[in-house]
Write a protein that holds these residues in place. Structure first.
Motif, PDB file in Angstrom:
ATOM      1  N   LEU A  34     -27.496   6.655  13.191  1.00 49.48           N
ATOM      2  CA  LEU A  34     -26.344   6.114  12.847  1.00 49.48           C
ATOM      3  C   LEU A  34     -25.264   7.237  12.536  1.00 49.48           C
ATOM      4  O   LEU A  34     -25.875   8.394  11.959  1.00 49.48           O
ATOM      5  CB  LEU A  34     -27.024   5.805  11.455  1.00 49.48           C
ATOM      6  CG  LEU A  34     -28.257   4.636  11.721  1.00 49.48           C
ATOM      7  CD1 LEU A  34     -28.165   4.300  10.266  1.00 49.48           C
ATOM      8  CD2 LEU A  34     -27.520   3.357  12.557  1.00 49.48           C
ATOM      9  N   VAL A  35     -24.105   7.047  13.151  1.00 50.24           N
ATOM     10  CA  VAL A  35     -22.867   8.455  12.842  1.00 50.24           C
ATOM     11  C   VAL A  35     -21.860   7.420  11.466  1.00 50.24           C
ATOM     12  O   VAL A  35     -21.316   7.186  11.797  1.00 50.24           O
ATOM     13  CB  VAL A  35     -22.448   8.332  14.073  1.00 50.24           C
ATOM     14  CG1 VAL A  35     -21.342   9.279  13.685  1.00 50.24           C
ATOM     15  CG2 VAL A  35     -23.532   8.964  15.672  1.00 50.24           C
ATOM     16  N   PHE A  36     -21.937   7.850  10.467  1.00 52.80           N
ATOM     17  CA  PHE A  36     -21.292   7.325   9.710  1.00 52.80           C
ATOM     18  C   PHE A  36     -20.372   8.770   9.123  1.00 52.80           C
ATOM     19  O   PHE A  36     -20.473   9.746   9.593  1.00 52.80           O
ATOM     20  CB  PHE A  36     -22.335   8.059   7.852  1.00 52.80           C
ATOM     21  CG  PHE A  36     -23.484   6.927   7.740  1.00 52.80           C
ATOM     22  CD1 PHE A  36     -22.895   5.789   7.015  1.00 52.80           C
ATOM     23  CD2 PHE A  36     -24.616   6.851   8.107  1.00 52.80           C
ATOM     24  CE1 PHE A  36     -23.143   4.648   6.675  1.00 52.80           C
ATOM     25  CE2 PHE A  36     -25.585   5.636   7.568  1.00 52.80           C
ATOM     26  CZ  PHE A  36     -25.033   4.645   7.106  1.00 52.80           C
ATOM     27  N   ILE A  69     -20.241   4.361  11.280  1.00 57.94           N
ATOM     28  CA  ILE A  69     -20.145   3.158  10.360  1.00 57.94           C
ATOM     29  C   ILE A  69     -19.498   3.965   9.752  1.00 57.94           C
ATOM     30  O   ILE A  69     -19.260   5.042   9.139  1.00 57.94           O
ATOM     31  CB  ILE A  69     -21.609   2.691  10.090  1.00 57.94           C
ATOM     32  CG1 ILE A  69     -23.218   2.998  10.784  1.00 57.94           C
ATOM     33  CG2 ILE A  69     -21.759   1.892   8.776  1.00 57.94           C
ATOM     34  CD1 ILE A  69     -24.104   2.802   9.929  1.00 57.94           C
ATOM     35  N   ASN A  70     -18.247   3.023   9.528  1.00 59.03           N
ATOM     36  CA  ASN A  70     -17.514   3.214   8.269  1.00 59.03           C
ATOM     37  C   ASN A  70     -17.051   1.974   7.843  1.00 59.03           C
ATOM     38  O   ASN A  70     -17.346   0.800   7.459  1.00 59.03           O
ATOM     39  CB  ASN A  70     -16.305   4.374   8.930  1.00 59.03           C
ATOM     40  CG  ASN A  70     -15.317   3.648   9.335  1.00 59.03           C
ATOM     41  OD1 ASN A  70     -14.992   2.759   9.736  1.00 59.03           O
ATOM     42  ND2 ASN A  70     -14.145   4.514   9.920  1.00 59.03           N
ATOM     43  N   ARG A 114     -19.624  12.383   6.141  1.00 58.57           N
ATOM     44  CA  ARG A 114     -20.064  12.657   6.833  1.00 58.57           C
ATOM     45  C   ARG A 114     -21.694  12.630   7.356  1.00 58.57           C
ATOM     46  O   ARG A 114     -21.399  13.621   7.009  1.00 58.57           O
ATOM     47  CB  ARG A 114     -19.093  13.179   7.710  1.00 58.57           C
ATOM     48  CG  ARG A 114     -19.224  13.384   9.568  1.00 58.57           C
ATOM     49  CD  ARG A 114     -17.910  14.647  10.340  1.00 58.57           C
ATOM     50  NE  ARG A 114     -16.539  14.713   9.474  1.00 58.57           N
ATOM     51  CZ  ARG A 114     -15.984  13.602   9.849  1.00 58.57           C
ATOM     52  NH1 ARG A 114     -16.452  13.005  11.207  1.00 58.57           N
ATOM     53  NH2 ARG A 114     -14.534  13.362   9.976  1.00 58.57           N
ATOM     54  N   ALA A 115     -21.792  11.832   8.330  1.00 55.28           N
ATOM     55  CA  ALA A 115     -23.322  11.780   8.163  1.00 55.28           C
ATOM     56  C   ALA A 115     -24.185  11.657   9.226  1.00 55.28           C
ATOM     57  O   ALA A 115     -23.543  10.730  10.066  1.00 55.28           O
ATOM     58  CB  ALA A 115     -23.983  11.435   6.951  1.00 55.28           C
ATOM     59  N   VAL A 116     -24.826  12.191  10.198  1.00 56.68           N
ATOM     60  CA  VAL A 116     -26.028  11.320  11.011  1.00 56.68           C
ATOM     61  C   VAL A 116     -27.375  11.310  11.035  1.00 56.68           C
ATOM     62  O   VAL A 116     -28.150  12.094   9.993  1.00 56.68           O
ATOM     63  CB  VAL A 116     -25.938  12.720  12.144  1.00 56.68           C
ATOM     64  CG1 VAL A 116     -26.685  12.291  13.111  1.00 56.68           C
ATOM     65  CG2 VAL A 116     -24.325  12.414  12.345  1.00 56.68           C
ATOM     66  N   PHE A 117     -28.027  10.203  10.427  1.00 50.71           N
ATOM     67  CA  PHE A 117     -29.325   9.871  10.609  1.00 50.71           C
ATOM     68  C   PHE A 117     -30.450   9.180  12.318  1.00 50.71           C
ATOM     69  O   PHE A 117     -29.463   8.023  12.831  1.00 50.71           O
ATOM     70  CB  PHE A 117     -29.416   8.794   9.779  1.00 50.71           C
ATOM     71  CG  PHE A 117     -28.872   8.847   8.656  1.00 50.71           C
ATOM     72  CD1 PHE A 117     -29.604   9.759   7.536  1.00 50.71           C
ATOM     73  CD2 PHE A 117     -27.515   9.186   7.962  1.00 50.71           C
ATOM     74  CE1 PHE A 117     -29.467   9.704   6.070  1.00 50.71           C
ATOM     75  CE2 PHE A 117     -27.243   8.576   6.622  1.00 50.71           C
ATOM     76  CZ  PHE A 117     -28.026   9.654   6.097  1.00 50.71           C
ATOM     77  N   VAL A 118     -31.140  10.020  11.776  1.00 50.19           N
ATOM     78  CA  VAL A 118     -32.001   9.389  13.356  1.00 50.19           C
ATOM     79  C   VAL A 118     -32.850   9.220  13.408  1.00 50.19           C
ATOM     80  O   VAL A 118     -34.127   9.809  12.276  1.00 50.19           O
ATOM     81  CB  VAL A 118     -32.175  10.594  14.248  1.00 50.19           C
ATOM     82  CG1 VAL A 118     -32.892  10.837  15.259  1.00 50.19           C
ATOM     83  CG2 VAL A 118     -31.559  11.561  14.782  1.00 50.19           C
TER      84      VAL A 118
END
Length: 152
Positions: A34-36, A69-70, A114-118
């Motif tokens: 997920l790339v916020f 996602i935004n 801005r965030a990245v979840f794996v």
């Protein structure tokens, strides 16, 4: 709040691809990144999302789906994706509810950070990186790919 080691908060959102995407539909099948990001058409985001899109084959090779996602609308996502050649699904979190579930909503500005979840195939958050400021972009797709490859 740390989501690492926890089940990923589920969501269902409309996508730039014309479909509606539910996170839990990937459980047992694919890893998910997920790339916020704050806003379509903004300078840093217009570098970040095309970079992820350009590495889509590498992510696919690891059994991973990348979702941007935004809070922008599907209409805006479609226009931005067309202009910048972005092939990954861009999800419209117009209420920021999903960003809040992941602890990255910046409500006073009406954007997500801005965030990245794996998230692994079991639906568990394995990695999370939240930038100190929405204008920063320090975690590149290569680093996220390394994290995904290490899940095996």
């Amino acid at each position: 709040m740390s989501l690492i080691g926890q089940p990923a908060p589920d969501f269902t959102l409309p996508a730039s691809t014309g479909e509606t995407i539910t996170l839990s539909s990937y459980r047992g099948q694919k890893n998910v990144v997920l790339v916020f990001y704050p806003l379509d058409f903004s300078s840093v985001c217009s570098i970040q999302l095309p970079e992820y899109s350009g590495r889509q084959d590498d992510f696919t090779d690891t059994g991973t789906v990348v979702l941007g996602i935004n809070r922008d609308s599907v209409h805006t996502h479609k226009a931005w994706a067309a202009e910048y050649g972005i092939d990954i699904p861009l999800l419209a979190d117009m209420t920021l509810d999903t960003a809040r579930k992941y602890g990255v909503a910046i409500d006073e500005r009406g954007i997500s950070g801005r965030a990245v979840f794996v998230i692994d195939r079991a639906g568990v958050v394995q990695s999370a990186h939240v930038e100190a400021s929405p204008g920063e972009y320090t975690v590149r797709p290569e680093q996220v790919l390394a994290t995904v490859r290490a899940l095996r």
